[in-house]
Design a protein around this motif. Sequence first.
Motif, PDB file in Angstrom:
ATOM      1  N   UNK A  27       0.835  -1.200   0.000  1.00  0.00           N
ATOM      2  CA  UNK A  27       0.000   0.000   0.000  1.00  0.00           C
ATOM      3  C   UNK A  27       0.873   1.254   0.000  1.00  0.00           C
ATOM      4  N   UNK A  28       1.871   1.268   0.897  1.00  0.00           N
ATOM      5  CA  UNK A  28       2.736   2.445   1.000  1.00  0.00           C
ATOM      6  C   UNK A  28       3.576   2.611  -0.263  1.00  0.00           C
ATOM      7  N   UNK A  29       4.029   1.485  -0.799  1.00  0.00           N
ATOM      8  CA  UNK A  29       4.825   1.541  -2.016  1.00  0.00           C
ATOM      9  C   UNK A  29       3.991   2.119  -3.176  1.00  0.00           C
ATOM     10  N   UNK A  30       2.718   1.659  -3.277  1.00  0.00           N
ATOM     11  CA  UNK A  30       1.829   2.169  -4.331  1.00  0.00           C
ATOM     12  C   UNK A  30       1.601   3.666  -4.169  1.00  0.00           C
ATOM     13  N   UNK A  31       1.399   4.097  -2.952  1.00  0.00           N
ATOM     14  CA  UNK A  31       1.169   5.514  -2.700  1.00  0.00           C
ATOM     15  C   UNK A  31       2.382   6.329  -3.146  1.00  0.00           C
ATOM     16  N   UNK A  32       3.533   5.747  -2.852  1.00  0.00           N
ATOM     17  CA  UNK A  32       4.775   6.433  -3.219  1.00  0.00           C
ATOM     18  C   UNK A  32       4.870   6.572  -4.747  1.00  0.00           C
ATOM     19  N   UNK A  33       4.595   5.485  -5.432  1.00  0.00           N
ATOM     20  CA  UNK A  33       4.684   5.513  -6.896  1.00  0.00           C
ATOM     21  C   UNK A  33       3.674   6.496  -7.487  1.00  0.00           C
ATOM     22  N   UNK A  34       2.471   6.508  -6.929  1.00  0.00           N
ATOM     23  CA  UNK A  34       1.448   7.445  -7.404  1.00  0.00           C
ATOM     24  C   UNK A  34       1.936   8.875  -7.256  1.00  0.00           C
ATOM     25  N   UNK A  35       2.526   9.139  -6.107  1.00  0.00           N
ATOM     26  CA  UNK A  35       3.031  10.481  -5.818  1.00  0.00           C
ATOM     27  C   UNK A  35       4.089  10.875  -6.851  1.00  0.00           C
ATOM     28  N   UNK A  36       5.003   9.941  -7.111  1.00  0.00           N
ATOM     29  CA  UNK A  36       6.088  10.249  -8.042  1.00  0.00           C
ATOM     30  C   UNK A  36       5.560  10.423  -9.463  1.00  0.00           C
TER      31      UNK A  36
END
Lengths: 336, 416, 295
Positions: free
Chosen positions: B9-18
């Motif tokens: 979940x956190x990894x996905x959020x990070x990728x979305x942000x980037x």
Amino acid sequence: MSKIPASVLAFEKKLVPSDGIMYGTTWENRNSQVTPLKLQEKSVRGTISNRLKKSEEGKIDAKIESANLQTVDSCALTPEQDTLKLSFTLKVLSGVENPSACNHEGFNQSYTQAVKQFMEKNPGFTEIANRYAANLANGRFLWRNRVGCEDIEIRVNVLNEGNERSRNFQSQDMDMRNFDNLPSNVIELGSLIADTLSGRNEFLLLEIDAFAKIGKSQDVYPSEELVLDKSNSKEKKSKILFDVDGVAAMHSQKIGNAIRTIDTWYPGYEEHQRPIAIDPYGAVTNLGRAYRQPKQKTDFFSLFDKFSQGEKLDAIEDEYFVMAVLVRGGVFGEKQ
Amino acid sequence: MLDTAIKKYLEDKKQDFLKKKIKGNTSEEEKLKFTQEANEKYQLENWLIDSSSRAKQLSLTSHPAKFVHPNAKASSIIASNTHRPDGLLRSGNVVVELDTFGNAAALDVEKFLRLELEDGRAVLQHIEEETEFIKQLFDTENTNFSSLRESFMKVKVSDIEQTSEKLKQIYFPVADDYHLLSVLIPSGLIYKLKERINALRFSDENKRLREEIKKASPEPTSGKINELFDLTSVGYGGTEPQNISTLNNQNGGVSFLLPSLPPILNKRNIQPPKKSFFVNCLWSGFFKEDFNDFHKMLIDRRNNIDIRDKRDDIVLNSISKVKWLINQIRDIGGNWSDSETYADLDHWEKIWLDEKYRSIRADKHQNNDYINKAQSYLANWFIGSYKQTIKDNKLLGNDDIDHIKEILKQEQELLA
Amino acid sequence: MKDILLIPNIKIHNANALSSPYTIGFPAMTAWLGFMHALQRRLVGTKFSDIKFTGVIVSCLDMTLHTHKVNYVSSIIGTSNPLDKTGKRPSFIEEARCDLEVSIAIECEMGFLGDDSFARFIDKTLHMMKIASGDIISFKPCQHIEVDNNEPRTLTRYLMPGFCLVSRQALMQQSMQDGSDAIDAMLEYLKTTTDIEIDEHKQVKKSKPYKKEKGWIVPIAVGYQGISEPGKLANTRDETTPHRFAESVVTLGEFKMPYHFDNIDQMMWRYQEYNKDDLYLCCNNYSINQQESKL
């Protein structure tokens, strides 16, 4: 004046029309022989009549060929018929002084008192009721079917037991733009409606038959249905007309809207020169415009805050408007 | 140990942000800066601090008021009715998840709380139940479990302070008093129903059998196809279902309604008879089932009261259908029978069916004895049509015929 | 003997057909009992105030639901909402409406007056009432009739040709006792099944589509369930009555021709006594009696 203290406040409508059923007939035999009008389903090819974009101009032939086939409902008189008959009933109810829901006892009392005072006035409800009567007599409820008629006759029967009575009206002679100089039989009908709205009579039952000589084979215009379709089907019809058990018909709401088209007291009447339907904001659907703006304090809520709490309104016309909105009914409590 | 679901979940959020930040023309230097920022932001500890502070913008509820009216402001209820096998569809008798409404910008918090962890329980459930796992996860250098728990649990605060005029408020009589009920819609239930309806309609079994039937050379097999007919769709929130609730948005704002209609017939094509009511209006397909039932009864006849009662029932069923047809024709209005088209129709039938003769029907001297005629024609019609439909009349005895006539006589009001 | 107030052939326009958030069609049972109750309140302060209404039978003679079928699933035909002060149309709330013709029989307690003044009073009063939020367009004159509970035909002849709704809650109850949840228990009786068999000769055999139980079984709304505790809060219709949030309660019912009943009580709907719990229900004993007769 402060806002009304009731957060829940509602009124039932006091003019209750039925759906209007449509028949075809001939002017000569309109009283003896009528046939229910059926809806027809047709397929039509859409045409290109909108202005094309520059880039599309060369492709007009292709565009026309690919125009969609659409299915629509339609309705018309037969070649033998030249007259449309529209029939409906209208119930007028007393009791406008009692809200159907109100959660503030003090307000309820001041409201009821204000309405009772209005009822005792002369002309009071008579002015409003005459206008409703005029809209029955002039056939405004025929809407588009009224346009270009050769002749229109309206028959209004009182159905109340023991008071049965029939009146005929020649609608062509009546002015649709104002309610001045109403014929005496319209005033007579108006006083019956006023008696009921003022509570001197509990209810009034009317049966209305309208005959419009529109010409042989002419199109007639029933109400259109508002289908809340969420699919994107190709079979979707682009126009669905209203029927009651297969007979073309006019929605009761549409008839009600015509009967309460009595507001000539709104700012802008001088210009517009047409009565508009009673509506809290003076909204007119086809113009997408609201004539009674809260900013100018001419909307229902601004006036009602004063009227219902015992303050005098500037003009009797404002009282007429407020009372007519209450006759229409609605939910007026919580902030809109 | 960070649970894989939380990690993902956190990894996905990070990728979305980037993805949002880094465009084609972003310099390497900036890219590095954004990556650092993202690493920081979506590090568990920081995420917990940030998301727990936003949790109060959300409400979990079983009955979002906006389903009734998009502008209704009412409390967010969490119903806790108990299960009983009482034959009622109501909250408590179906397991459903809570719905959410609130600030759209906080919906990522909801997603986090609903994450299913390795043991099958959601994050929120872990928080509620104060599991060792979540305690360990939430107790970090800068955070402690109990304050995070308090913040996150704000999504489940059920405040019941106000109702709304926009809701239907119904008085229900209770002994000598009333209770006032503000009626809300259980969104979890209506969308669970939709899910089950779709599962039934589009089941693998339905698909398998339908495909098999279509084949030119189907394989031997057997099974059942299940269907639900006459559904109606209903929309919540128009073109903006997200304004109503999360669950509504997930379902495109459309749910299904089951039909609750009486077996009333379509009467669009009913016309007055041109020659005879019995010939033109009583098509035998309309009565086929009655005749079949009647026949079954005759086969199965034992001379006991049950069967006799059943015989009456069947005949009365048919008569009431006839009555229904008569009413439909009368509803057409008066005077139709004056037209040339109906010149061949017997006068007594005109009296019977045209509203024009309404008052004459009540007058014995003028009504041409239409009831007696209708009654006797109808008895003959019933017997004749039965024989024709069944093509086997050995079972119908004289006493049955007499009995049918007798019932008709008793119930002649129906034909009046 | 039962005293029955019969209101024949009432035509109702634009009644609420959204009987619950799961069903569309015949107005909820609460609406019919609500009408009976509203009529009861009209007797207060009149010379008929001793008469008590104890139950209602509704026979549906005709019904038109305003929906439009495009493909498999129908859509609701709406009415356009009024414009707001900017002249725009506000967001949509879908409301389903129907037109109905019904005959209603109300069971009464306490002595009737010898003359027909009560029936005439009801005639007059009805014009000023609504049923299931719909307008009453017309009806035939009301009658007072006396009937024997065990001679249902003395009443049912007046209810023809129509269909009376009765409860089949026991069906759903049984399924739930066998372990289904409420949705599955309900759908089990609403689905239509076709048996398919393909034999070695590639012959496809389809059975006639059938349902689990004979009869015209439909889901029906029979009342409400409280989902918060009774209490006081802001914006209620009045400040003295205890208020609760609630939801519709639905079960199974059956539309039956009035000739199929053994006694009049089988058709009758009444308010279920409130047990100080969460349930506010209308009840009908048809289902219960069926159970017993099977034993």
